[in-house]
Design a protein around this motif. Structure first.
Motif, mmCIF file in Angstrom:
data_model
loop_
_atom_site.group_PDB
_atom_site.id
_atom_site.type_symbol
_atom_site.label_atom_id
_atom_site.label_comp_id
_atom_site.label_asym_id
_atom_site.label_seq_id
_atom_site.Cartn_x
_atom_site.Cartn_y
_atom_site.Cartn_z
ATOM 1 N N SER A 4 0.755 -0.843 -0.320
ATOM 2 C CA SER A 4 0.128 0.106 0.067
ATOM 3 C C SER A 4 0.980 1.402 -0.201
ATOM 4 O O SER A 4 1.799 0.827 0.325
ATOM 5 N N GLY A 5 0.108 2.119 -0.150
ATOM 6 C CA GLY A 5 0.867 3.772 -0.184
ATOM 7 C C GLY A 5 0.940 4.492 -1.514
ATOM 8 O O GLY A 5 -0.396 4.464 -1.633
ATOM 9 N N THR A 6 1.757 5.640 -1.454
ATOM 10 C CA THR A 6 1.376 6.454 -2.363
ATOM 11 C C THR A 6 1.601 6.695 -4.106
ATOM 12 O O THR A 6 2.183 4.763 -3.791
ATOM 13 N N GLU A 7 0.197 6.962 -4.744
ATOM 14 C CA GLU A 7 0.717 6.486 -6.071
ATOM 15 C C GLU A 7 1.186 7.113 -7.184
ATOM 16 O O GLU A 7 1.426 6.568 -7.991
ATOM 17 N N THR A 8 0.815 8.247 -7.143
ATOM 18 C CA THR A 8 1.116 9.274 -7.615
ATOM 19 C C THR A 8 1.863 10.495 -7.233
ATOM 20 O O THR A 8 1.931 10.197 -5.810
ATOM 21 N N VAL A 9 3.174 10.821 -8.041
ATOM 22 C CA VAL A 9 4.008 11.288 -6.933
ATOM 23 C C VAL A 9 4.529 12.920 -7.997
ATOM 24 O O VAL A 9 4.941 12.499 -8.990
ATOM 25 N N TRP A 10 4.829 13.962 -8.253
ATOM 26 C CA TRP A 10 5.433 14.734 -8.409
ATOM 27 C C TRP A 10 7.057 14.922 -9.117
ATOM 28 O O TRP A 10 7.506 14.191 -8.029
ATOM 29 N N LEU A 11 7.667 14.612 -9.607
ATOM 30 C CA LEU A 11 8.902 14.662 -10.538
ATOM 31 C C LEU A 11 9.659 15.514 -8.642
ATOM 32 O O LEU A 11 9.482 16.748 -8.872
ATOM 33 N N GLY A 12 11.022 14.982 -8.295
ATOM 34 C CA GLY A 12 10.944 16.391 -7.460
ATOM 35 C C GLY A 12 11.040 16.035 -5.405
ATOM 36 O O GLY A 12 12.386 16.547 -4.608
ATOM 37 N N GLY A 13 9.444 15.194 -5.600
ATOM 38 C CA GLY A 13 9.228 14.800 -4.356
ATOM 39 C C GLY A 13 9.650 13.402 -3.792
ATOM 40 O O GLY A 13 10.467 12.880 -4.778
ATOM 41 N N SER A 14 9.183 12.793 -2.411
ATOM 42 C CA SER A 14 9.498 11.959 -2.004
ATOM 43 C C SER A 14 7.743 11.055 -1.769
ATOM 44 O O SER A 14 6.595 11.663 -1.127
ATOM 45 N N ALA A 15 8.010 9.753 -2.193
ATOM 46 C CA ALA A 15 6.337 9.442 -1.825
ATOM 47 C C ALA A 15 7.125 7.853 -1.120
ATOM 48 O O ALA A 15 8.361 7.157 -1.127
ATOM 49 N N SER A 16 6.489 7.733 -0.308
ATOM 50 C CA SER A 16 6.403 6.181 0.578
ATOM 51 C C SER A 16 5.229 4.688 0.622
ATOM 52 O O SER A 16 4.658 5.417 -0.214
ATOM 53 N N THR A 17 6.662 3.705 0.304
ATOM 54 C CA THR A 17 5.720 2.305 0.230
ATOM 55 C C THR A 17 5.325 1.600 1.705
ATOM 56 O O THR A 17 6.366 1.522 1.091
ATOM 57 N N THR A 18 4.162 0.875 1.600
ATOM 58 C CA THR A 18 4.769 -0.009 2.531
ATOM 59 C C THR A 18 4.618 -1.194 2.018
ATOM 60 O O THR A 18 3.473 -1.386 0.581
ATOM 61 N N LEU A 19 4.699 -2.856 2.596
ATOM 62 C CA LEU A 19 5.365 -3.538 2.453
ATOM 63 C C LEU A 19 4.759 -4.317 3.775
ATOM 64 O O LEU A 19 5.492 -3.985 4.613
ATOM 65 N N THR A 20 3.223 -4.817 3.383
ATOM 66 C CA THR A 20 2.970 -6.098 4.748
ATOM 67 C C THR A 20 3.394 -7.093 4.494
ATOM 68 O O THR A 20 3.156 -8.092 4.014
ATOM 69 N N VAL A 21 4.266 -7.796 5.783
ATOM 70 C CA VAL A 21 4.296 -8.984 5.408
ATOM 71 C C VAL A 21 3.893 -9.994 6.260
ATOM 72 O O VAL A 21 4.451 -9.855 7.785
ATOM 73 N N ALA A 22 3.392 -11.056 6.460
ATOM 74 C CA ALA A 22 2.658 -11.857 6.908
ATOM 75 C C ALA A 22 2.919 -13.602 7.054
ATOM 76 O O ALA A 22 3.946 -13.936 6.241
ATOM 77 N N ASN A 23 3.952 -13.597 8.200
ATOM 78 C CA ASN A 23 3.354 -15.320 7.982
ATOM 79 C C ASN A 23 2.665 -15.715 9.002
ATOM 80 O O ASN A 23 2.416 -15.998 9.554
ATOM 81 N N THR A 24 2.385 -16.741 7.909
ATOM 82 C CA THR A 24 1.173 -18.001 8.193
ATOM 83 C C THR A 24 1.980 -18.982 8.604
ATOM 84 O O THR A 24 0.307 -19.898 8.645
ATOM 85 N N ALA A 25 3.160 -19.461 8.821
ATOM 86 C CA ALA A 25 3.157 -20.417 9.301
ATOM 87 C C ALA A 25 3.183 -21.054 11.041
ATOM 88 O O ALA A 25 2.891 -19.722 11.936
ATOM 89 N N THR A 26 3.387 -22.255 11.435
ATOM 90 C CA THR A 26 3.427 -22.485 12.917
ATOM 91 C C THR A 26 4.531 -21.920 13.927
ATOM 92 O O THR A 26 4.205 -22.395 14.506
ATOM 93 N N ARG A 27 5.489 -21.659 12.577
ATOM 94 C CA ARG A 27 6.780 -21.468 13.387
ATOM 95 C C ARG A 27 7.389 -20.270 13.002
ATOM 96 O O ARG A 27 7.057 -19.414 11.949
ATOM 97 N N PRO A 28 8.117 -19.458 14.295
ATOM 98 C CA PRO A 28 8.591 -18.161 13.885
ATOM 99 C C PRO A 28 9.373 -18.224 12.569
ATOM 100 O O PRO A 28 10.276 -19.553 12.047
ATOM 101 N N MET A 29 9.935 -16.743 11.816
ATOM 102 C CA MET A 29 10.340 -16.804 10.970
ATOM 103 C C MET A 29 11.507 -15.494 10.787
ATOM 104 O O MET A 29 11.183 -14.623 11.195
#
Lengths: 432, 438
Positions: free
Chosen positions: B56-81
């Protein structure tokens, strides 16, 4: 980066340079010494047939000239067998460190009429022979002390025999560099501390040659052991030497069931410096490569583990966390690139006339526009117009606006600058 | 796959064969121990198939500006990762930190944020998230093939809008627009050319605007009021051919053209005119026509974002035939190109006659100050400088000829350096609008 670092710090460079020079000199000296050192495994080393610098053909020739028989043998057993037969003889062992330790014991059993001359034996060989002598050294190079004794082989002058020394021998000459260990029951051993007196290239130095001849010519026969590889035990049982004419010699100090001296189970026969393994352990490796035998297994195991660790490091570093991403770069060209290219072409073609004509034509166009003259105004009219304003002569202005150029870069630069200066002078003055 | 820690483990075992008896046995023991631990580590490491990714995160940005995107990582296993991941973007996306280490408990979700500072406009896609799951000892890890990583990567594209430095000119230009629109002048209506309404005469009105017929009808003196034209059509034709790749200052000519076209489009939209866009080189690269006023501007900006210069000669034929189609009412056609002989004379000139009869054509070109600097010789000039000056004079003369040719055909030419370019193009529009010549 490392190379440029000292350049950035001149003071550090000043400190390091002398040390680096000394280190380099020491390193070069050590390498040169190692390279130049005589190698006993070289087939030319003290060989009676080799005319090489480290050979001993001069000595062998001189002995023959003196009426001595030189019997060259390439195996210790063979030499011992020859020495034990046929009366007095001198056994000359040039490379005692290559003689199998079991055979050294046989040398000690030779009869008393035999003389054994050994070149630079080490402590291990002396112990094996049962001689109560200590070896000291070696020195970096052989020294040449005065004889200092009245032995038969002693020369009036110095001899370069003092590299290894045997200080506590009963008869010591040349400061302990040459010693004699007489024995009433077995052979007399003469130990020479350096190979230099016997070598061809050192024969002329000091009294080396005379000493060597005197030392070896004491008996009628010289049995020359010319051995250059480490001796291995033969697979079959060798004959036990039987001293002739002397019944009081112990045949074997420790005979076992087979009676062979090398079957006594004593495997602790290694020489200092890890040069062993030619005895009992060699039977396990039987004919393996000399390199494999040169180092103990612990070294090989360590090396193997190190190699595996390096391989593991390489493997671990090899796999990337995703490949790099490539992306086409946008096209970017300098806008004035063609102008610069054309300028370079003019320059290379030395098109001074064309360049100046172009600059002058542009200047004329600007002046015509500036003065509001009709587009087809001739150069003469324009020159007259300009001359009227600047007060310069007509022909001078005309030359500025249309004149050619001599074959010189300086004149081109001057003419072009002048015409532009004229245009700037007129247009900017009027504007202000 | 093993890690460097595995190699370290082997290296730690190196002194053992030298210190203890039976060296080969010890070597084998060290290897077996390290190998066994590594195998165990891989087996215990959490499976990569248990990872789910969301972005998720910013989809559009003007050149010269900064945008941030977030990657959500989920562990669906039954042991730690113990996870290490790399979030790869194209280099021009300017991602700051792409590598992350996460320790996820069973069922836990964590977010990693990547800040993007793009260096070019257009679409900047996220390329691939590569995952690596370590065992608890850190001796070995699981990592899958690139294709698998490609498949689990959530698609995301950052739309980088072109640089719009002349945005700062907008208030000034809008103020100008409002002046002749009449919105600022409190007394009376504006001074446009389009009939607006009739009202009673008041002292001070221009007597020339008295409508005598209306006055006769109403038995009172009526005057006509005017307003600027509305719903005119402005067509921005952007040349994305080889001449647009030329770098003037620090940016290509196309970027300057986009900046000027954006200012013009915003201004025209505010003035209730319709703005269309056509980007051409050897083919039509972008076309924005129709649609409502409100949605048009974002569409225009978005289309301009993906324009890139191409190393081809521009063919103005398709654009011209598009503009000459019947049914198109008179428009202001602003061609953003360069005053170069080849594309203009060979490409544009043959159709210019027909174009100018139906539309008002403006050719806008960014002038390169370097050529003029090269043409001017200093006091310390050398022969090389003279040769360069001669070449520059030739280029200037050619530009002058092309310009004269265009003016002769009835084209308005804007030839300005980068700093004044966008402003000048807008001024021409405002001038034409004020004069009612759109």
């Amino acid at each position: 980066m490392k190379l440029t670092l000292p350049m950035k710090h001149p003071r550090r460079l000043r400190v390091y340079t002398p040390f680096a020079l000394v280190l380099a000199l020491v390193t070069i000296t050590i390498i040169a010494h190692l390279v130049q050192r005589a190698d006993p495994t070289d087939s030319a080393f003290l060989s009676p047939t080799s005319t090489d610098g480290q050979g001993a053909s001069l000595l062998a020739g001189e002995l023959r000239n003196n009426g001595r028989t030189v019997d060259v043998r390439t195996g210790t057993l063979d030499a011992v067998e020859q020495a034990s037969q046929g009366g007095p003889a001198t056994v000359f062992i040039t490379t005692p460190e290559l003689v199998n330790t079991k055979y050294l014991e046989l040398l000690a059993l030779l009869p008393s009429e035999v003389r054994v001359v050994m070149v630079a034996p080490r402590q291990a060989q002396l112990d094996q022979l049962g001689l109560n002598v200590t070896a000291a050294g070696p020195r970096w190079t052989a020294a040449a002390p005065q004889p200092g004794c009245a032995a038969g082989f002693a020369t009036p002058g110095p001899v370069a025999a003092f590299r290894w020394s045997y200080p506590d021998a009963p008869v010591a000459c040349y400061n302990g560099g040459v010693v004699e260990v007489p024995s009433p029951t077995s052979a007399t051993f003469t130990l020479v501390g350096a190979a230099d007196p016997f070598r061809n290239d050192r024969a002329d130095e000091h009294q080396n040659h005379a000493f060597a001849v005197r030392l070896l010519a004491r008996e009628g026969r010289v049995i020359w052991l010319d051995l250059h590889t480490r001796e291995q035990l033969p697979p079959s049982q060798p004959p036990t030497p039987r001293p002739q004419g002397t019944g009081d010699v112990e045949p074997n100090p420790d005979p076992d069931a087979t009676g062979a001296p090398w079957d006594d189970g004593d495997r602790d026969d290694s020489e200092p410096g890890g040069q062993a393994n030619q005895g009992g352990s060699a039977s396990g490796d039987g004919g393996g490569s000399p390199l494999a035998q040169a180092f103990p297994p612990a070294v090989w195991a360590t090396v193997a583990l190190l190699v595996l660790a390096a391989l593991a490091l390489a493997l671990a570093s090899a796999r990337r966390l995703g490949t790099p991403v490539a992306e086409p770069l946008p096209v970017r060209v300098r806008a004035a690139e063609t102008v610069r290219g054309l300028g370079s072409l003019y320059r290379r073609a030395k098109a001074r006339g064309s360049s100046l004509a172009t600059v002058q034509a542009a200047a004329r166009t600007r002046l015509i526009e500036h003065f509001g003259l009709p587009a087809g105004t001739s150069v003469d009219e324009l020159a007259a117009h300009v001359a009227a304003r600047t007060g310069q002569p007509d022909n001078e202005v005309r030359h500025l606006l249309e004149g050619g150029v001599e074959d010189s870069d300086e004149e081109l630069a001057r003419a072009a600058s002048d015409v532009q200066r004229l245009v700037r002078h007129l247009t900017e003055r009027n504007v202000t | 796959m093993i890690t460097r820690r595995f190699a370290l483990l082997l290296a730690l075992g190196v002194p053992l064969p030298a210190l203890l008896p039976s060296p080969w046995l010890l070597t084998a023991a060290v290897l077996a121990l390290a190998g066994g631990a590594a195998v165990l580590d891989v087996l215990v490491a959490a499976p990569l198939t248990a990872v789910t990714l969301r972005r998720s995160g910013t989809e559009t940005v003007w050149l010269g500006g900064s945008a941030s995107t977030t990657l959500t990582v989920a562990n669906t296993a039954t042991r730690p990762m113990w996870l290490r991941l790399r979030d790869r973007w194209v280099p021009s996306a300017g991602a700051d930190a792409t590598e992350h280490r996460l320790n996820l408990l069973a069922g836990e979700e964590r977010e990693v944020t990547t800040t993007l500072t793009p260096t070019r406009h257009g679409n900047r896609p996220a390329v691939r998230v590569t995952l690596r799951s370590y065992g608890p000892l850190g001796l070995a890890y699981r990592q899958r093939r690139q294709r698998w990583n490609d498949e689990i990567t959530p698609a995301w594209t950052l739309r980088v809008l072109p640089r719009f430095p002349s945005r700062r000119l907008l208030p000034e230009k809008l103020a100008k627009l409002r002046v002749f629109d009449g919105a600022v002048v409190t007394r009376g209506r504006g001074q446009g050319t389009e009939f607006d309404a009739l009202r009673e005469y008041v002292v001070g009105d221009d007597v020339r605007s008295i409508d005598w017929r209306a006055s006769a009808r109403t038995h009172d003196v009526m005057v006509r009021t005017w307003r600027p034209e509305r719903d005119r059509r402005v067509v921005c034709v952007l040349d994305t051919g080889r001449t647009s790749a030329a770098r003037i200052g620090d940016e290509p000519r196309l970027d300057a053209a986009i900046d000027a076209a954006l200012l013009l489009a915003v201004l025209a939209s505010k003035a209730d005119d319709r703005v269309d866009l056509l980007a051409v080189d050897s083919q039509v690269r972008a076309r924005v026509e129709g649609g409502g006023h409100r949605t048009k501007l974002p569409r225009l900006i978005s289309s301009m974002a993906s324009l890139e210069p191409a190393l081809v000669e521009t063919d103005f034929g398709p654009a011209a035939s598009d503009l000459l189609r019947r049914g198109h009412k008179r428009a202001l056609v602003v061609i953003f190109s360069a005053l170069d002989a080849a594309p203009i004379i060979e490409g544009l000139l043959p159709m210019l006659g027909r174009l100018t009869t139906r539309h008002r054509v403006v050719l806008a070109s960014v002038r390169d100050p370097e050529t003029e600097q090269l043409a001017r010789l200093g006091d310390e000039a050398t022969a090389d400088d003279v040769h360069l000056a001669a070449a520059a004079e030739l280029a200037l003369a050619e530009r002058g000829r092309v310009r004269a040719l265009l003016v002769q055909q009835g084209v308005l030419v804007v030839d300005e350096p980068r700093e004044a370019f966008a402003s000048k193009v807008s001024d021409v529009y405002l001038m034409l609008k004020a004069a009612g010549r759109l």
